[in-house]
Write an enzyme that holds these catalytic residues in place. Structure first.
Site, PDB file in Angstrom:
ATOM      1  N   ILE A  24       0.830  -1.210   0.000  1.00 45.38           N
ATOM      2  CA  ILE A  24       0.000   0.000   0.000  1.00 45.38           C
ATOM      3  C   ILE A  24       0.864   1.260   0.000  1.00 45.38           C
ATOM      4  O   ILE A  24       0.610   2.209  -0.744  1.00 45.38           O
ATOM      5  CB  ILE A  24      -0.933   0.003   1.231  1.00 45.38           C
ATOM      6  CG1 ILE A  24      -2.009  -1.077   1.096  1.00 45.38           C
ATOM      7  CG2 ILE A  24      -1.588   1.371   1.424  1.00 45.38           C
ATOM      8  CD1 ILE A  24      -2.877  -1.259   2.347  1.00 45.38           C
ATOM      9  N   ASP A  69      15.253   0.502  10.502  1.00 44.97           N
ATOM     10  CA  ASP A  69      14.195  -0.193  11.245  1.00 44.97           C
ATOM     11  C   ASP A  69      13.442   0.863  12.050  1.00 44.97           C
ATOM     12  O   ASP A  69      14.062   1.626  12.809  1.00 44.97           O
ATOM     13  CB  ASP A  69      14.833  -1.238  12.178  1.00 44.97           C
ATOM     14  CG  ASP A  69      13.791  -2.189  12.789  1.00 44.97           C
ATOM     15  OD1 ASP A  69      12.661  -1.744  13.084  1.00 44.97           O
ATOM     16  OD2 ASP A  69      14.130  -3.372  12.973  1.00 44.97           O
ATOM     17  N   SER A 146      -3.574   2.928   9.904  1.00 51.94           N
ATOM     18  CA  SER A 146      -4.036   2.127  11.035  1.00 51.94           C
ATOM     19  C   SER A 146      -4.931   1.007  10.509  1.00 51.94           C
ATOM     20  O   SER A 146      -4.676   0.464   9.421  1.00 51.94           O
ATOM     21  CB  SER A 146      -4.757   3.039  12.026  1.00 51.94           C
ATOM     22  OG  SER A 146      -5.159   2.335  13.172  1.00 51.94           O
ATOM     23  N   LYS A 164      -2.730  -0.919  17.089  1.00 55.45           N
ATOM     24  CA  LYS A 164      -3.444   0.083  16.293  1.00 55.45           C
ATOM     25  C   LYS A 164      -4.297   1.007  17.175  1.00 55.45           C
ATOM     26  O   LYS A 164      -4.483   2.175  16.833  1.00 55.45           O
ATOM     27  CB  LYS A 164      -4.316  -0.597  15.232  1.00 55.45           C
ATOM     28  CG  LYS A 164      -3.533  -1.344  14.152  1.00 55.45           C
ATOM     29  CD  LYS A 164      -2.538  -0.456  13.410  1.00 55.45           C
ATOM     30  CE  LYS A 164      -1.997  -1.149  12.160  1.00 55.45           C
ATOM     31  NZ  LYS A 164      -0.921  -0.390  11.477  1.00 55.45           N
ATOM     32  N   ILE A 193      -7.288  -5.207   1.564  1.00 56.54           N
ATOM     33  CA  ILE A 193      -6.749  -4.644   0.322  1.00 56.54           C
ATOM     34  C   ILE A 193      -6.043  -5.746  -0.460  1.00 56.54           C
ATOM     35  O   ILE A 193      -5.128  -6.411   0.060  1.00 56.54           O
ATOM     36  CB  ILE A 193      -5.773  -3.482   0.614  1.00 56.54           C
ATOM     37  CG1 ILE A 193      -6.465  -2.375   1.432  1.00 56.54           C
ATOM     38  CG2 ILE A 193      -5.220  -2.912  -0.700  1.00 56.54           C
ATOM     39  CD1 ILE A 193      -7.667  -1.722   0.791  1.00 56.54           C
TER      40      ILE A 193
END
Ligand code: COA
Length: 263
Positions: A24, A69, A146, A164, A193
């Site tokens: 995404i 990271d 999120s 989240k 998604i």
């Protein structure tokens, strides 16, 4: 949205996106680059970053990349400095790096739980905290990626739900504390998604995919473009009064089928 209109939306802006070597956030980066922004890709794997960056550069847009990271504050601070040195102040920050695997509470070790909370929640904190001094003020836009897990409990997802929920509240505190300086902070909750590592992990078989689709009122999975278009809107002047908002982009799943992974 027509491509001509899109092409001018972020002209001259600088965007930093965590977790953007694939999935995404790479699609969001590609959309931002199409709209005129210089984009800094970020991830952990240098080979994936180089390939993703080459794809954007091959279209004549502006991009670079940095490996770090998100759990390492010093590495994120260095990544922000590199971005500033190369492109100038950061207009758009997307906190998208995330980890996930489906497991019941008793099937995840303390380290497994911590790995996801550290990547998602601590990573969002580290990213925003390290970026703050380099953000354009006024005018910067922060987007945290999120999930509906922030407000709805899902079985097999204790780590992600906990992380989240924290990301949502953390981002809204940014909206409160940094709003007076002209920084907006919002959240995007993508639904299922298609073509992402997350869906590959959560719905690995055709049967599991079908079960997920049945939980969505629009009866389809979302696309990476659905999320990229929303991120573009949120980052543009068209969203200049939107701050602290949770933008759910899930085909209506939150109202029907959330609480299950389709398993
Ligand atoms: N079930 C149970 N535990 C699991 C697991 C699974 N499917 N996958 C990983 N873990 C545990 C590991 O066993 C380890 O715990 P242990 O030390 O007690 O054995 C812990 O999680 C950390 O794993 P490790 O691979 O060392 O961590 P990492 O930092 O490299 O990876 C993860 C983090 C686990 C979140 C990994 O899935 C990841 O990197 N994901 C990023 C990509 C991703 O998930 N994208 C989708 C986002 S929606």
């Amino acid at each position: 949205m027509s491509s001509t209109f899109r092409a001018s939306l972020l002209q001259g802006k600088v965007a930093f996106l965590t977790g953007s070597s694939s999935g995404i956030c790479l699609r969001i980066a590609e959309r931002f680059a199409e709209a005129g922004a210089a984009v800094m890709l970020h991830g952990r794997n240098q080979d994936k970053l180089d390939a993703a960056c080459a794809g954007i550069l091959s279209t004549g847009r502006t991009a670079s990349n940095v490996a770090a990271d998100v759990r390492d504050y010093a590495a994120m601070a260095a990544a922000m400095q590199k971005t500033r040195d190369l492109f100038g102040p950061i207009d758009i920050l997307v906190c998208g790096a995330a980890g996930n695997f489906p497991a019941p509470l008793m099937g995840m070790s303390a380290n497994g739980f911590k790995a996801v909370v550290d990547i998602d929640l601590l990573g969002t904190y580290n990213t925003a905290r390290a970026a703050y001094e380099h953000l354009r003020k006024p005018g910067a836009s922060i987007i945290s990626i999120s999930a509906n897990h922030a407000s709805i409990p899902y079985p097999m997802q204790a780590h992600v739900c906990a992380a989240k929920a924290g990301v949502e509240r953390l981002t809204q505190v940014m909206a409160l504390e940094w709003g007076p300086e002209g920084i907006r902070a919002n959240l995007i909750n993508p639904g299922p998604i298609d073509g992402t590592e997350g869906m590959a992990r959560l719905a690995p078989t055709p049967e599991a995919r079908e079960a997920v689709v049945k939980t969505v009122p629009l009866r389809r999975m979302g696309t990476k473009d659905d999320i990229a278009d929303l991120a573009l809107f949120l980052s543009s002047d068209a969203a200049s009064y939107i701050n602290g908002a949770v933008m759910v982009c899930d085909g209506g799943q939150i109202h029907l089928g959330a609480r299950t992974l389709g398993m």
